[in-house]
Design an enzyme around this catalytic site. Structure first.
Site, PDB file in Angstrom:
ATOM      1  N   LYS A  93      42.511  25.110  36.382  1.00  0.00           N
ATOM      2  CA  LYS A  93      41.863  23.789  35.668  1.00  0.00           C
ATOM      3  C   LYS A  93      42.108  22.549  36.230  1.00  0.00           C
ATOM      4  CE  LYS A  93      41.884  25.072  31.075  1.00  0.00           C
ATOM      5  NZ  LYS A  93      42.469  25.355  29.958  1.00  0.00           N
TER       6      LYS A  93
ATOM      7  N   ARG B 167      46.527  21.097  27.646  1.00  0.00           N
ATOM      8  CA  ARG B 167      45.912  22.151  28.077  1.00  0.00           C
ATOM      9  C   ARG B 167      46.517  22.924  29.084  1.00  0.00           C
ATOM     10  NH1 ARG B 167      40.074  20.192  30.173  1.00  0.00           N
ATOM     11  NH2 ARG B 167      39.398  22.162  29.365  1.00  0.00           N
TER      12      ARG B 167
ATOM     13  N   GLY C 291      46.706  35.116  27.859  1.00  0.00           N
ATOM     14  CA  GLY C 291      47.799  35.201  27.136  1.00  0.00           C
ATOM     15  C   GLY C 291      48.492  33.758  26.701  1.00  0.00           C
TER      16      GLY C 291
ATOM     17  N   MET D 109      48.986  29.684  26.101  1.00  0.00           N
ATOM     18  CA  MET D 109      49.294  28.498  24.886  1.00  0.00           C
ATOM     19  C   MET D 109      47.767  28.143  24.753  1.00  0.00           C
ATOM     20  SD  MET D 109      50.730  25.166  23.947  1.00  0.00           S
ATOM     21  CE  MET D 109      49.293  24.207  24.385  1.00  0.00           C
TER      22      MET D 109
ATOM     23  N   ARG E  84      34.802  26.472  36.525  1.00  0.00           N
ATOM     24  CA  ARG E  84      35.425  27.388  37.229  1.00  0.00           C
ATOM     25  C   ARG E  84      34.508  28.545  37.734  1.00  0.00           C
ATOM     26  NH1 ARG E  84      38.308  29.906  31.660  1.00  0.00           N
ATOM     27  NH2 ARG E  84      36.234  30.135  30.641  1.00  0.00           N
TER      28      ARG E  84
ATOM     29  N   HIS F 104      42.068  68.141  34.165  1.00  0.00           N
ATOM     30  CA  HIS F 104      40.865  68.883  35.124  1.00  0.00           C
ATOM     31  C   HIS F 104      39.412  68.129  34.556  1.00  0.00           C
ATOM     32  CE1 HIS F 104      38.050  72.208  35.134  1.00  0.00           C
ATOM     33  NE2 HIS F 104      38.559  72.439  36.524  1.00  0.00           N
TER      34      HIS F 104
ATOM     35  N   SER G 290      43.326  66.293  57.555  1.00  0.00           N
ATOM     36  CA  SER G 290      42.727  65.382  55.994  1.00  0.00           C
ATOM     37  C   SER G 290      43.957  65.600  54.898  1.00  0.00           C
ATOM     38  CB  SER G 290      41.593  66.252  55.772  1.00  0.00           C
ATOM     39  OG  SER G 290      40.930  65.658  54.575  1.00  0.00           O
TER      40      SER G 290
ATOM     41  N   CYS H  61      41.229  63.069  51.523  1.00  0.00           N
ATOM     42  CA  CYS H  61      40.112  63.559  50.934  1.00  0.00           C
ATOM     43  C   CYS H  61      40.598  63.685  49.355  1.00  0.00           C
ATOM     44  CB  CYS H  61      39.599  65.028  51.239  1.00  0.00           C
ATOM     45  SG  CYS H  61      40.947  66.305  51.523  1.00  0.00           S
TER      46      CYS H  61
ATOM     47  N   TYR I  40      38.842  57.928  58.555  1.00  0.00           N
ATOM     48  CA  TYR I  40      37.692  58.026  57.475  1.00  0.00           C
ATOM     49  C   TYR I  40      38.236  58.176  56.030  1.00  0.00           C
ATOM     50  CZ  TYR I  40      37.767  63.073  57.507  1.00  0.00           C
ATOM     51  OH  TYR I  40      38.402  64.287  57.233  1.00  0.00           O
TER      52      TYR I  40
HETATM   53  P1  ADP Z   1      40.470  27.253  27.613  1.00  0.00           P
HETATM   54  O1  ADP Z   1      41.555  27.440  28.811  1.00  0.00           O
HETATM   55  O2  ADP Z   1      41.045  28.355  26.558  1.00  0.00           O
HETATM   56  O3  ADP Z   1      39.302  27.381  27.818  1.00  0.00           O
HETATM   57  P2  ADP Z   1      40.589  24.432  27.317  1.00  0.00           P
HETATM   58  O4  ADP Z   1      41.745  23.881  27.829  1.00  0.00           O
HETATM   59  O5  ADP Z   1      39.625  24.434  28.360  1.00  0.00           O
HETATM   60  O6  ADP Z   1      41.052  25.994  26.933  1.00  0.00           O
HETATM   61  O7  ADP Z   1      40.157  23.652  26.048  1.00  0.00           O
HETATM   62  C1  ADP Z   1      39.683  24.346  24.989  1.00  0.00           C
HETATM   63  C2  ADP Z   1      38.511  23.493  24.265  1.00  0.00           C
HETATM   64  O8  ADP Z   1      38.851  22.380  24.150  1.00  0.00           O
HETATM   65  C3  ADP Z   1      37.386  23.579  25.372  1.00  0.00           C
HETATM   66  O9  ADP Z   1      36.238  23.667  24.764  1.00  0.00           O
HETATM   67  C4  ADP Z   1      37.475  22.057  26.002  1.00  0.00           C
HETATM   68  O10 ADP Z   1      36.449  21.763  26.329  1.00  0.00           O
HETATM   69  C5  ADP Z   1      38.078  21.437  24.655  1.00  0.00           C
HETATM   70  N1  ADP Z   1      38.725  20.281  25.348  1.00  0.00           N
HETATM   71  C6  ADP Z   1      39.802  20.101  25.917  1.00  0.00           C
HETATM   72  N2  ADP Z   1      40.386  18.952  26.320  1.00  0.00           N
HETATM   73  C7  ADP Z   1      39.471  18.084  25.737  1.00  0.00           C
HETATM   74  C8  ADP Z   1      39.234  16.578  25.796  1.00  0.00           C
HETATM   75  N3  ADP Z   1      40.107  15.908  26.456  1.00  0.00           N
HETATM   76  N4  ADP Z   1      38.232  16.330  25.090  1.00  0.00           N
HETATM   77  C9  ADP Z   1      37.307  16.978  24.405  1.00  0.00           C
HETATM   78  N5  ADP Z   1      37.484  18.268  24.443  1.00  0.00           N
HETATM   79  C10 ADP Z   1      38.356  18.776  25.144  1.00  0.00           C
HETATM   80 MG    MG Z   2      38.195  26.048  28.825  1.00  0.00          MG
END
Ligand code: ADP
Ligand code: MG
Ligand code: MG
Length: 880
Positions: free
Chosen positions: A26, A96, A105, A107, A340, A457, A765, A832, A852
């Site tokens: 990210k 984020r 998994g 936060m 991404r 099986h 084989s 095989c 192979y």
């Molecule tokens: P995830 O990895 O679960 O997608 P994100 O960090 O991308 O989590 O964020 C979750 C949501 O919050 C997304 O929809 C993202 O666009 C929104 N978001 C994150 N940061 C901001 C920001 N600074 N302003 C507005 N929306 C945000």
């Molecule tokens: Mg996101």
């Protein structure tokens, strides 16, 4: 001297997309988007290195990091002309998480951080939008309480619902400023009650706690098990992104959305996405209101739409791949919040790869590496119609043992399957299957078993046949003799319709329509590139002309394993086979074998015809003989009659053939040692078929393979016999033909003495099913009892029957390859076992220098692609 501390914090724009390992996916892409001039709200990234140091230092931060955060925060304030925590012009941010590899998994994001009972007033004052301000605050308290302080998410949802109920409204947008203000108080009380601590008012503390929470979440249970499941290393760490907030919830001219630069389902070069007006963050994906298709935005906000279309092109030009983006519109202004590589279906992956090569975005090599081998599996099997599936009743779930879809009427034994299949689709349902069921399995559309794992099986045979199979559906109780099965209080009788999804393990009542796989032009073109890069040959395991045909259509370059015993189970021959087995002396046995000879010969003729000038490796009879005999008294009686024997006589013979440990018993080449006449019949059938076809101008390349060899003398004795038969046929027919004699390598002793064996064997084989079984000392048929515990307790990382155990079994293979080639330079070497179609095992085969791999027909494209990946990976390693 004062040490200059390391750079722990990067302002957006200081990094670039190649810095994923340091900045997380990210963070690296937010920097990249900033650099190419896209409208990204300012922010900074705390590196993944800090995450690792955090744990090394016992949950403390490296010296200097705090100062760097302060500096960057200051920079944000200057750029925005706002101040964090200010009572007049407060700066709000999001926190984020983001590792190099995307990880659910971790936060969740915290939005609107910096709000408190004082800054809220400034926000109201500044925006003149009281509702928006309180909505932002209540979202913040909720997210903070949930993801940072660990309060049950549900308690907040309940409070929100209570407010909505009280007002008798359905959507949160229908709550006004007063309601939301009340909700903030509700939430604060919930936090205090649950945690004994108040929601923190100091923005710096809010920020610190959030950063702690992100780094802390790296080692929470969810994240660890996700990494285990997906082979992600535990030491790469996550980054933290702190970013200036933009608001999609400021009213009618604000909104938020997600989009793909191309259609992720089909790969079509078409903008694809969804958005919601007056919404924030995850609202679109959370499904609180139904989002609108992106094309609607063209009417609603034409300028923004046009900008997005420009950005779409710009991103694809830049990244040269399909992107998945997040955007927010704040009062008519567009901001980009994430990009991404977009996830896609297999057919979309091919479409995009081919289109991008055609448009010269990427070269063929890049295209080949972009598609994961395993993904191709989706394309090769029938699939359930998605819409119809969602409307259907799920009966139970088992293991997705063999992909594809199947619907049919339920039958409970192999004979009924064969019989009823003449009138339409059947599904064979059994507690578990055994080799006796093969004909029934072949006749059925799909197979369902109540017991057994992914290597049972039923699972192995079904995968080999490319047939849909759901195995080990533990909730089902099968009453074979009473002809019904029970599941969750429901009873399904013989001839009832059910539908199986072998790709998910789901079992449905009734009929769900299936759609055929289509291997279109994209597939052909793509696979032709794949073949340009791979070095490994790809053969197939096939026992019938039909399997061979399918395999060739998928690109097989020969047969690596033709199991003759499967032919023995066919209805018209099993009798002769049984006669041969129960024969009291050599004479009787030869009589029975004489009946089998023309049948085997015909089989080989048909397979040779299909394969024409491609090599065909035929394995001599391998399984313990009692597998061909009946178990139940009822059947024994019937067969005794057919064979003209007394019941007691036959029963005694069967008992005598019983073995305590059949997998280590009288099987493999040991059968040919004891009963040379069986080998004689089989080899004769092979070579007579060869002669017949050569006369008809076919080019036949037979390879006779001796199974279960442990010592070179077994090979020597049997090879002499094979040569003698070949010579006599050549002499009699006055015709020369080429053939090879080689061995399976599936006993550890064969690996250790491979240099000896290679003096006699012209090819090796690796039968890695048996080799794995014997190296571990795990009975494959019983491993279901303990392997799951081994995997769960981390004693083994992977099921060694599915993915080759490189450290153990693999080392034996490596030794055998080296020893074998030392003695015989041009020794042909292949594999095989089941592993021949498993991508990481294929890579291993490439690395040890095999010629192979051989796998079931439906895995051939996967093996071809995996082989190309292995070759490209090796090249890249050499270059770096
Ligand atoms: P995830 O990895 O679960 O997608 P994100 O960090 O991308 O989590 O964020 C979750 C949501 O919050 C997304 O929809 C993202 O666009 C929104 N978001 C994150 N940061 C901001 C920001 N600074 N302003 C507005 N929306 C945000
Ligand atoms: Mg996101
Ligand atoms: Mg074997």
């Amino acid at each position: 001297m004062e040490m200059v501390s390391k750079k722990y914090v990067y302002f957006f724009g200081e990094g670039k997309k190649e810095m994923k390992n340091l900045l997380g996916g990210k963070g690296a892409n937010l920097s990249e988007m900033t650099n190419i001039g896209l409208p990204v709200p300012y922010g900074f990234t705390i590196t993944t290195e800090v995450c690792n140091l955090f744990y090394e230092l016992g949950k403390k931060y490296p010296k200097g990091m705090d100062d760097q955060i302060d500096e960057n925060l200051k920079k944000l304030e200057e750029k925005m002309g706002m101040v964090f925590g200010d009572e007049e012009n407060p700066l709000l941010v999001s926190v984020r998480s983001g590792a190099a590899i995307s990880m659910p998994g971790m936060m969740d994001t915290v939005l609107n951080l910096g709000l408190n009972d004082k800054t809220i007033k400034a926000l109201i004052e500044k925006t003149k939008n009281e509702r928006f301000a309180w909505d932002s605050y209540r979202r913040f308290v909720q997210m903070f309480g949930d993801v940072v302080m660990g309060v049950e998410h549900d308690s907040f949802e309940e409070a929100l619902q209570a407010r909505k109920d009280k007002k008798k409204v359905k959507y949160d947008t229908e709550l006004d400023a007063e309601d939301l203000k009340g909700l903030v108080e509700d939430y604060k009380k919930i936090i205090k009650k649950a945690k004994g601590k108040s929601f923190p008012q100091d923005p710096r503390e809010q920020l610190k706690m959030s950063i702690d929470a992100v780094f802390g979440s790296w080692n929470n249970k969810r994240a660890i098990s996700y990494r285990n499941l997906h082979d992600i290393p535990h030491n790469i760490g996550t980054a933290v992104n702190v970013q200036v907030m933009v608001f999609g919830n400021m009213g009618k001219s604000s909104g938020t959305g997600v989009a793909f630069t191309r259609d992720p389902a089909t790969g079509k070069d078409e903008f694809y996405g969804e958005y919601l007006m007056n919404a924030q963050g995850e609202d679109v994906v959370a499904g609180i209101r139904t989002p609108k298709h992106i094309s609607k935005l063209e009417k609603e906000m034409p300028d923004i739409y046009k900008q997005l279309i420009d950005i779409r092109r710009k991103l694809e030009d830049h990244y040269r791949d399909m992107q998945d983006v997040e955007f927010t519109i704040q009062e008519g202004k567009l901001y980009m919040l994430q990009t991404r590589t977009g996830k896609r279906t297999a057919s979309a992956a091919l479409r995009i790869a081919v289109d991008m090569v055609d448009k010269k975005y990427i070269d063929k090599k890049t295209a080949v590496t972009r598609v994961e081998p395993q993904m191709l599996d989706q394309l090769l099997h029938k699939q359930l119609d998605i819409k119809a599936k969602h409307k259907s009743e799920l009966l139970a779930k088992g293991l997705p043992a063999s992909p594809g879809a199947a619907l049919g009427r339920v039958v409970f034994d192999a004979d009924s399957a064969v019989e009823e299949a003449k009138n339409g689709n059947v599904i064979l349902v059994r507690t578990e299957t055994s080799p006796e069921d093969i004909q029934g399995m072949a006749a059925a559309q799909g197979i369902l078993t109540a017991r057994g794992g992914m290597t049972s099986h039923a699972a192995v045979v079904a995968r080999g046949m490319g047939k849909c199979c759901v195995a080990g559906a533990e909730d089902i109780k099968v009453f074979e003799s009473k002809k019904y099965f029970k599941v969750n209080g429901k009873q399904i009788k013989k001839y009832d319709w059910i539908t199986l999804d072998g790709s998910t393990g789901e079992i449905f009542v009734g009929k769900i329509p299936v759609v055929d796989p289509v291997l279109g032009e994209d597939f052909k073109k793509f696979m032709s590139w794949v073949d340009d890069y791979r070095k490994l040959g790809v053969r197939t395991n096939a026992d019938t002309p039909n399997d061979s045909k399918v395999a060739i259509s998928f690109g097989a370059e020969g047969i690596g394993l033709c199991r003759t015993e499967h032919m023995f189970f066919e209805a018209d021959r099993i009798k002769a086979v049984r006669k041969m087995i129960v024969a009291g002396n050599r004479e009787e046995r030869e009589k029975a074998l004489a009946k089998l000879l023309p049948m085997q010969k015909k089989d080989f003729i048909e397979i040779f015809k299909v394969m024409n000038d491609l090599p065909v490796t035929i394995r001599l009879l391998d399984p313990p003989l009692h597998e061909f005999l009946p178990n139940e008294d009822e059947d024994i009686k019937e067969i005794a009659g057919e064979l003209g024997l007394k019941f007691d006589e036959l029963k005694a013979t069967i008992n005598a053939l019983h073995e305590i440990n059949p997998m280590l018993g009288h099987r493999g080449c040991r059968l040919s040692i004891t009963y040379p006449e069986i080998l004689e019949m089989q080899v004769r059938a092979i070579f007579e078929a060869t002669v017949d076809l050569i006369r008809k101008k076919y080019k036949v390349k037979p390879e006779v393979m001796i199974p279960l060899v442990g010592t070179v003398r077994e090979v020597k004795v049997l090879k002499e016999q094979i040569i003698k038969i070949a010579d006599s046929i050549m002499k009699k027919e006055n015709l020369k033909f080429d053939y090879k004699v080689g061995t399976m390598i599936e006993i550890p002793r064969a690996c250790v003495t491979a240099d000896e064996i290679a003096k006699e064997a012209e090819f090796f084989s690796f039968g890695t099913n048996d080799l794995t079984q014997m190296t571990f000392g795990f009975s494959r048929d019983d491993s279901g009892k303990f392997l799951p515990d081994y995997l769960e307790k981390g004693i083994l990382d992977k099921d060694p029957f599915a993915t080759l155990d490189k450290d153990g079994v693999g080392q034996l293979i490596k030794m055998a390859v080296e020893k074998g080639r030392k003695v015989r330079k041009n020794l042909k070497i292949g594999i095989c076992g089941e592993h021949g179609g498993d991508p990481s095992s294929v890579e291993f085969c490439h690395m040890v220098g095999m010629d192979y791999v051989s796998c079931s027909p439906y895995r051939i494209p996967i093996a071809r692609l995996a082989a190309a990946h292995a070759a490209l990976k090796e090249k890249e390693k050499k270059n770096s």
